[in-house]
Scaffold this active site. Structure first.
Site, short mmCIF file in Angstrom:
data_model
loop_
_atom_site.label_atom_id
_atom_site.label_comp_id
_atom_site.label_asym_id
_atom_site.label_seq_id
_atom_site.Cartn_x
_atom_site.Cartn_y
_atom_site.Cartn_z
CD GLU A 1 -5.73 -3.90 1.39
OE1 GLU A 1 -4.83 -3.25 2.00
OE2 GLU A 1 -5.97 -4.97 1.58
CD GLU B 1 -13.67 3.86 20.81
OE1 GLU B 1 -13.05 3.33 21.81
OE2 GLU B 1 -13.83 4.85 20.84
CG LEU C 1 -1.43 4.09 16.81
CD1 LEU C 1 -2.02 4.91 15.42
CD2 LEU C 1 0.01 4.44 16.87
CG ASN D 1 -5.59 1.93 9.18
OD1 ASN D 1 -4.86 1.60 9.00
ND2 ASN D 1 -6.63 0.95 9.71
CG ASN E 1 -2.12 -0.73 1.16
OD1 ASN E 1 -3.17 -0.39 -0.01
ND2 ASN E 1 -2.13 -1.98 1.43
CG HIS F 1 -9.62 -2.91 8.61
ND1 HIS F 1 -8.83 -3.42 9.33
CD2 HIS F 1 -10.90 -3.57 8.32
CE1 HIS F 1 -9.23 -4.48 10.05
NE2 HIS F 1 -10.65 -4.74 9.39
NE ARG G 1 -0.63 -0.25 23.47
CZ ARG G 1 -0.14 -1.10 22.47
NH1 ARG G 1 0.16 -0.79 21.11
NH2 ARG G 1 -0.45 -2.51 22.81
C1 GAR Z 1 -2.86 -4.71 3.93
O1 GAR Z 1 -3.86 -5.64 3.39
C2 GAR Z 1 -3.70 -3.83 4.83
O2 GAR Z 1 -5.04 -3.66 4.62
C3 GAR Z 1 -3.57 -4.55 6.27
O3 GAR Z 1 -2.47 -5.02 5.99
C4 GAR Z 1 -1.84 -5.49 5.02
C5 GAR Z 1 -0.59 -4.54 4.62
O4 GAR Z 1 -0.24 -4.93 3.63
N1 GAR Z 1 -3.89 -3.63 7.48
C6 GAR Z 1 -4.55 -4.11 8.32
O5 GAR Z 1 -4.80 -5.40 8.62
C7 GAR Z 1 -4.55 -3.08 9.48
N2 GAR Z 1 -5.68 -3.41 10.24
P1 GAR Z 1 0.97 -4.00 2.82
O6 GAR Z 1 2.23 -3.98 3.84
O7 GAR Z 1 1.40 -4.73 1.52
O8 GAR Z 1 0.40 -2.74 2.65
#
Ligand code: GAR
Length: 217
Positions: free
Chosen positions: A177, A146, A96, A110, A17, A112, A68
């Site tokens: 994505e 949240e 976070l 973000n 991403n 998801h 944290r």
């Molecule tokens: C992606 O699928 C993203 O949506 C997910 O981690 C992957 C990262 O891939 N994120 C989450 O699950 C956050 N809750 P990438 O490093 O190739 O972008």
């Protein structure tokens, strides 16, 4: 020359991403630029991608901090030092703290891998398959304290096919994505996203005008 919004991207892994955002920002007409990529994992492949694109990188190892809050304080400092106005989480796999989330409220987004509010947390593709969902997808949203709960900016949906497994489904979602995240960043950078309570309103967007039906009927 467009004024470009300065962005810090936080990663933990392969950074596909991040790559989609780097590619979008490589166009000088794109309204955002990535000023720093920060990883909590020293050998995250995404760091390599950033270096190749000539973007400054920084590793902040969460294991080196007693809490944290202490880790988040260091993150906050590194983001501000770089002059970033927006934070993009791109596969950043750390929760976070409330203080950090509040400090960046409305200025942190973000991606998801599910159509929120369905399937928060981890293993979203498995959860979608187990639930027998016929549509699945991804969501770009503002980050709130949240988990996976903030105002939604962009969603992309894909059909769940009868022979899908986690691999094939995650691949189909990931392709989307890489389209959804640059689009969301563009909308935010152009100032076209405003928050009304828990709803993100998008100014001047084109309605898709189609529907996705699965099975096709
Ligand atoms: C992606 O699928 C993203 O949506 C997910 O981690 C992957 C990262 O891939 N994120 C989450 O699950 C956050 N809750 P990438 O490093 O190739 O972008």
């Amino acid at each position: 020359m467009v004024k470009r919004l300065k962005v810090a991207v936080l990663i933990s892994g392969r950074g596909s991403n991040l790559q989609a955002l780097l590619d979008a920002c490589a166009d000088p007409a794109f309204p955002a630029e990535i000023v720093r990529v920060i990883s909590n994992i020293g050998d995250a492949y995404g760091l390599e991608r950033a270096r190749k694109a000539g973007v400054e990188t920084l590793v902040i190892d969460h294991k080196a901090y007693p809490s944290r809050e202490a880790f988040d304080a260091e993150l906050d400092k590194a983001i501000r030092e770089a002059g970033a106005e927006l934070v993009c989480l791109a596969g950043f796999m750390r929760l976070l703290s409330q203080g950090f989330s509040e400090a960046w409220n409305g200025k942190m987004i973000n991606i998801h891998p599910s159509l929120l509010p369905s399937f928060k947390g981890l293993h979203t593709h498995r959860k979608a398959l187990e639930a027998g969902a016929k549509l699945h997808g991804c969501t770009v949203h503002f980050v709130t304290p949240e988990l996976d709960d903030g105002p939604i900016i962009v969603q992309a949906a894909v059909p769940v096919l009868s022979d899908d497994d986690e691999d094939s489904l995650s691949h189909r979602v990931l392709e989307q994505e890489h389209k959804a995240y640059p689009l969301a960043l563009k909308l935010v950078a152009e100032g076209r996203v405003s928050l009304e309570g828990r709803v993100a309103k998008i100014a001047l967007h084109a309605d898709p005008g189609t529907r996705l039906l699965n099975p096709a009927g």
